[in-house]
Design an enzyme around this catalytic site. Structure first.
Site, PDB file in Angstrom:
ATOM      1  CB  SER A  52      -0.796  -0.069   1.209  1.00  0.00           C
ATOM      2  OG  SER A  52      -0.089   0.347   2.254  1.00  0.00           O
ATOM      3  CG  MET A  61       4.131   5.993   3.689  1.00  0.00           C
ATOM      4  SD  MET A  61       5.225   7.065   4.395  1.00  0.00           S
ATOM      5  CE  MET A  61       5.244   6.696   6.150  1.00  0.00           C
ATOM      6  CG  ASN A  62      -0.215   7.203   7.782  1.00  0.00           C
ATOM      7  OD1 ASN A  62       0.885   6.646   8.347  1.00  0.00           O
ATOM      8  ND2 ASN A  62       0.032   8.472   7.225  1.00  0.00           N
ATOM      9  CB  ALA A  63      -2.918   1.532   3.876  1.00  0.00           C
ATOM     10  CG  ASP A 111       5.886  -3.849   9.584  1.00  0.00           C
ATOM     11  OD1 ASP A 111       5.126  -3.607   8.653  1.00  0.00           O
ATOM     12  OD2 ASP A 111       5.956  -2.914  10.529  1.00  0.00           O
ATOM     13  CD  GLU A 112       8.316  -0.416   7.865  1.00  0.00           C
ATOM     14  OE1 GLU A 112       8.269   0.010   6.538  1.00  0.00           O
ATOM     15  OE2 GLU A 112       7.633   0.342   8.631  1.00  0.00           O
ATOM     16  CB  CYS A 113       8.491  -6.540   3.217  1.00  0.00           C
ATOM     17  SG  CYS A 113       7.023  -6.203   2.137  1.00  0.00           S
TER      18      CYS A 113
END
Length: 205
Positions: free
Chosen positions: A9, A11-13, A87-89
């Site tokens: 996505s 950001m902030n999704a 996360d942060e992939c």
């Protein structure tokens, strides 16, 4: 059969929230999960995944030198792992994405990756590029622009709040540094050198 998933996505999704919920769902059924996050992103403290709504979980850190397949296999041999969540992939290397596909194919462990698809220039991150190419399942997590359209682009703002699209690909920051917008308003904000002006214009349309 286990599969490799890429949840992407702007950001902030709610990517981190979705990851934490998925991990909880496994744990609630007595299954063990392993959570990874990028060492480079320590906005909420090192060694944990945190969401904007206050949820958090301890996490292992990866950097560009991490051998993810070896780490996960060694831990799986000690105690069975039922799911790996990353996360942060977008910060994964090509080799690390390949190793995660090996976790799926050789160890039969599902791997769920969450991250950004594109950077502030609208270009793919390396990790995202290979996850898009090699994942079994692609899932878009949607968020919206200030105009109500789907936000698919990320604007980077300078200290004065002006958008720009030059400089290093990775500069860690939150809402004060990045904002998700639709493609139309991404282009317009860069053209007029002001996100605020575009927002004001939209309000008066």
């Amino acid at each position: 059969m286990a599969q490799l998933y890429f949840y992407y996505s702007a950001m902030n999704a709610g990517k981190s929230t979705a990851l934490l919920q998925s991990s909880y769902n496994y744990q609630e059924r007595g299954m063990r999960t392993v959570v990874y996050t990028a060492e480079i992103d320590d906005r909420f403290g090192a060694g944990k995944v945190s969401s904007r709504i206050g949820l958090s979980s301890p996490a292992k850190l990866f950097n560009q030198n991490s051998s993810l397949f070896d780490e996960i296999r060694a831990e799986h041999e000690q105690q069975a792992i039922h799911c790996v969540l990353v996360d942060e992939c977008q910060f994964l290397t090509r080799q690390q994405v390949y190793e995660l596909s090996e976790v799926v194919d050789q160890l039969d462990i599902p791997v769920l990756c969450y991250g950004l698809r594109t950077d502030f220039r609208g270009e793919l991150f390396i990790g995202s590029q290979y996850l898009l190419a090699w994942s079994d399942k692609l899932v878009e997590l949607k968020t919206i622009c200030f105009c109500g359209r789907k936000a698919s682009m990320v604007l980077r703002l300078d200290q004065a709040g002006r958008p720009y699209n030059e400089g290093e690909q990775v500069v860690i920051g939150g809402n004060e540094r990045y904002v998700s917008v639709c493609r139309k308003h991404y282009k317009e904000a860069l053209q007029v050198d002001s996100l605020t002006a575009i927002q004001e214009r939209h309000r008066h349309d």
